[in-house]
Design a protein around this motif. Structure first.
Motif, PDB file in Angstrom:
ATOM      1  N   ILE A 114      70.143 -30.980  -6.590  1.00  0.00           N
ATOM      2  CA  ILE A 114      69.209 -30.349  -7.519  1.00  0.00           C
ATOM      3  C   ILE A 114      68.362 -29.301  -6.799  1.00  0.00           C
ATOM      4  CG2 ILE A 114      67.114 -30.795  -8.878  1.00  0.00           C
ATOM      5  CD1 ILE A 114      68.462 -33.528  -9.624  1.00  0.00           C
ATOM      6  N   ALA A 115      67.930 -29.619  -5.590  1.00  0.00           N
ATOM      7  CA  ALA A 115      67.073 -28.704  -4.845  1.00  0.00           C
ATOM      8  C   ALA A 115      67.800 -27.413  -4.490  1.00  0.00           C
ATOM      9  CB  ALA A 115      66.569 -29.386  -3.578  1.00  0.00           C
ATOM     10  N   TYR A 116      68.995 -27.525  -3.937  1.00  0.00           N
ATOM     11  CA  TYR A 116      69.702 -26.313  -3.525  1.00  0.00           C
ATOM     12  C   TYR A 116      70.168 -25.496  -4.725  1.00  0.00           C
ATOM     13  CZ  TYR A 116      69.454 -27.831   1.310  1.00  0.00           C
ATOM     14  OH  TYR A 116      68.987 -28.202   2.549  1.00  0.00           O
ATOM     15  N   ASN A 156      66.996 -36.252   7.824  1.00  0.00           N
ATOM     16  CA  ASN A 156      67.428 -34.935   7.347  1.00  0.00           C
ATOM     17  C   ASN A 156      66.307 -33.909   7.480  1.00  0.00           C
ATOM     18  OD1 ASN A 156      69.826 -36.119   6.669  1.00  0.00           O
ATOM     19  ND2 ASN A 156      69.591 -35.883   4.451  1.00  0.00           N
ATOM     20  N   ARG A 157      66.709 -32.654   7.554  1.00  0.00           N
ATOM     21  CA  ARG A 157      65.742 -31.562   7.630  1.00  0.00           C
ATOM     22  C   ARG A 157      65.005 -31.409   6.310  1.00  0.00           C
ATOM     23  NH1 ARG A 157      68.829 -26.317   8.374  1.00  0.00           N
ATOM     24  NH2 ARG A 157      69.116 -26.544   6.112  1.00  0.00           N
ATOM     25  N   LEU A 158      63.698 -31.378   6.369  1.00  0.00           N
ATOM     26  CA  LEU A 158      62.897 -31.095   5.183  1.00  0.00           C
ATOM     27  C   LEU A 158      63.033 -29.627   4.810  1.00  0.00           C
ATOM     28  CD1 LEU A 158      59.675 -33.025   6.238  1.00  0.00           C
ATOM     29  CD2 LEU A 158      61.125 -33.638   4.292  1.00  0.00           C
ATOM     30  N   LEU A 159      62.888 -29.328   3.532  1.00  0.00           N
ATOM     31  CA  LEU A 159      62.835 -27.934   3.101  1.00  0.00           C
ATOM     32  C   LEU A 159      61.506 -27.290   3.477  1.00  0.00           C
ATOM     33  CD1 LEU A 159      64.506 -28.345  -0.401  1.00  0.00           C
ATOM     34  CD2 LEU A 159      65.514 -27.264   1.619  1.00  0.00           C
ATOM     35  N   ILE A 174      62.647 -28.561  -4.799  1.00  0.00           N
ATOM     36  CA  ILE A 174      62.137 -28.709  -3.431  1.00  0.00           C
ATOM     37  C   ILE A 174      61.342 -30.002  -3.303  1.00  0.00           C
ATOM     38  CG2 ILE A 174      60.524 -27.738  -1.741  1.00  0.00           C
ATOM     39  CD1 ILE A 174      61.357 -24.942  -2.852  1.00  0.00           C
ATOM     40  N   GLY A 175      60.498 -30.270  -4.300  1.00  0.00           N
ATOM     41  CA  GLY A 175      59.711 -31.494  -4.270  1.00  0.00           C
ATOM     42  C   GLY A 175      60.576 -32.740  -4.281  1.00  0.00           C
ATOM     43  N   LEU A 176      61.606 -32.764  -5.128  1.00  0.00           N
ATOM     44  CA  LEU A 176      62.486 -33.933  -5.208  1.00  0.00           C
ATOM     45  C   LEU A 176      63.239 -34.155  -3.902  1.00  0.00           C
ATOM     46  CD1 LEU A 176      63.932 -33.442  -8.805  1.00  0.00           C
ATOM     47  CD2 LEU A 176      62.397 -35.275  -8.070  1.00  0.00           C
ATOM     48  N   LEU A 225      52.696 -34.150  -1.418  1.00  0.00           N
ATOM     49  CA  LEU A 225      53.865 -33.294  -1.268  1.00  0.00           C
ATOM     50  C   LEU A 225      53.839 -32.155  -2.287  1.00  0.00           C
ATOM     51  CD1 LEU A 225      56.530 -32.803   0.178  1.00  0.00           C
ATOM     52  CD2 LEU A 225      57.608 -34.445  -1.370  1.00  0.00           C
ATOM     53  N   ALA A 226      53.432 -32.447  -3.507  1.00  0.00           N
ATOM     54  CA  ALA A 226      53.351 -31.408  -4.539  1.00  0.00           C
ATOM     55  C   ALA A 226      52.405 -30.287  -4.115  1.00  0.00           C
ATOM     56  CB  ALA A 226      52.892 -32.016  -5.863  1.00  0.00           C
TER      57      ALA A 226
END
Length: 451
Positions: free
Chosen positions: A79-81, A230-233, A322-324, A442-443
């Motif tokens: 969903i993010a990408y 994993n790498r965070l965005l 990005i948030g998810l 995070l938001a």
């Protein structure tokens, strides 16, 4: 229409010169973008194109349900990408937009549109999302792959009549360029093949009092134990203070931990009909569109209901995505750092050996709650767009036999999704409360980016 478009362009140019006068050096990069865009803007493709991304998210939700291995963190990543690809495919269509290149971890040097050339940004979005979803769902069934091809063709047919063939071809090519660049970047984040290996056999859970063990009735292996690596965005994640926010493990009946487990037990044997409904409504377990999917479905519904422009929709989809994604990484980092046992394990050992929760316990540690984190980050992002007092009705579970569910505001949605996991018997209250706080923090980081 021509006069409106001319006025819009004049106002935009005036705004650009004003901004440049205030801070010419800071806006040097956007000066080039704005000048190029002024000759390339297609107002109709920007303001009437939100139907394109909504159509793609609807298909993506079907793919999440029907493609093996798309557990909640894996779904959140896709969903993010998808959202970032959409954003970068259309951001050049507005002089006040900001690319995410340079703002997200490891993302740089994305393709740019040709100078002084005209693009249809809805067509660019369509081709970008088609390519992104093909890449992100390589195990989609042959029937669903055909649906991807068909949706791309159907959307293009609906959009192409208003453009020259050169503009159509240029827009398609640019969208595919963006999708390819985003996918190449995504492949280095550590989660690319997560759908293939949700339950790695090399992981050995730590053993000790209060630590997670597999749960009845299926007793599955630990799911995605390495996902937190994993790498965070986002380049800068919120501070991790979760470890200080849950009670120390204890079997003493006067302890805070015992009381937290007892609350889950007592709630489980005395649920009201409404509490039972809430637990089942938010379950979103295996074979569904998952909790992240539920939230992007609500986002798509509101994009459609509120008639957002293409760029407005792209911004919101990117933010929620990005948030998810980062919520999944941070939440799973907590889960396997603290390895807190699930309520069913504690309750059956210390309170009632025959007790079982209303809904199935997922195969990973309890703290923190993924539902709470996902819903909190998404809800606060949507509140920033639509307002803290915005009321809405979630229609996403009607196909599953639930009535449309109204919410007075986004905080009400966040609170209900969080407590649903306690009602369902699979989380302690502290799991949910800390998850809500983590999602909120995070938001704030997601909203601080420029879009």
């Amino acid at each position: 229409m021509k006069s409106i478009c001319l006025l819009t362009r004049m106002l935009s140019i005036t705004l650009i010169f004003s901004m440049l006068a205030c801070n010419k050096e800071k806006l040097a990069e956007r000066e080039t973008l704005s000048a190029e865009t002024m000759a390339a803007i297609d107002v109709q493709s920007l303001n009437g194109g939100a139907a394109v991304p909504v159509s793609w998210y609807k298909l993506e939700l079907k793919l999440i349900k029907e493609s093996s291995g798309f557990t909640p963190p894996v779904a959140a990543r896709a969903i993010a990408y998808t959202g970032i690809t959409l954003h970068e495919a259309v951001v050049w269509g507005t002089p006040w937009g900001h690319t995410l290149s340079g703002q997200l971890n490891g993302l740089s040097n994305l393709p740019k549109p040709e100078k002084w050339k005209k693009y249809n940004w809805a067509i660019a979005a369509n081709s970008a999302m088609a390519q992104a979803i093909k890449d992100l769902f390589p195990n989609a069934s042959a029937a669903n792959q055909q649906l991807i091809t068909q949706l791309e063709a159907d959307n293009l047919a609906a959009l192409a009549d208003s453009c020259s063939q050169a503009e159509v071809d240029r827009s398609i090519y640019f969208g595919r360029q963006i999708a390819t660049a985003i996918y190449q970047w995504s492949s280095t984040d550590g989660g690319k093949d997560g759908y293939l290996n949700n339950f790695p056999t090399d992981y050995v859970p730590p053993v000790g009092p209060g630590l997670w063990v597999s749960t009845p009735p299926q007793f599955q292996r630990a799911m995605l134990p390495y996902w937190g690596n994993n790498r965070l965005l986002l380049k800068f994640a919120p501070s991790d203070t979760a470890g200080a926010a849950f009670p120390a493990y204890s079997t003493d009946t006067t302890s805070a931990f015992y009381q937290a487990a007892k609350y889950v037990y007592q709630k489980g044997i005395s649920l009201t009909p409404e509490e039972n409904l809430i637990a089942r409504y938010w379950a979103d377990g295996g074979g569904t569109f998952t909790p992240p999917g539920h939230l992007i479905a609500i986002t798509a519904q509101l994009v459609n209901d509120e008639d957002l422009s293409l760029t407005g929709a792209a911004k919101l989809f990117a933010q929620v995505g990005i948030g998810l994604n980062d919520a999944a990484i941070l939440c799973w980092r907590h889960k396997y750092r603290y390895n807190v046992l699930r309520p069913v394990t504690y309750i059956r050992a210390q309170i009632d050996s025959s007790w079982m929760p209303l809904i199935g316990t997922p195969p990973f540690p309890s703290f923190t709650s993924g539902h709470s984190t996902f819903t909190s980050v998404s809800g606060h992002i949507m509140a920033a767009r639509f307002g803290n007092s915005f009321s809405f009705t979630d229609h996403q579970k009607v196909p599953d036999g639930f009535a449309p569910r109204p919410f007075a505001n986004f905080q009400a949605m966040i609170n209900e999704a969080a407590i649903s996991r306690v009602y369902g018997g699979i989380h302690y209250d502290f799991d949910s409360e800390v998850g809500k706080t983590a999602g909120y923090n995070l938001a704030l980081r997601v909203l601080a980016l420029q879009y």
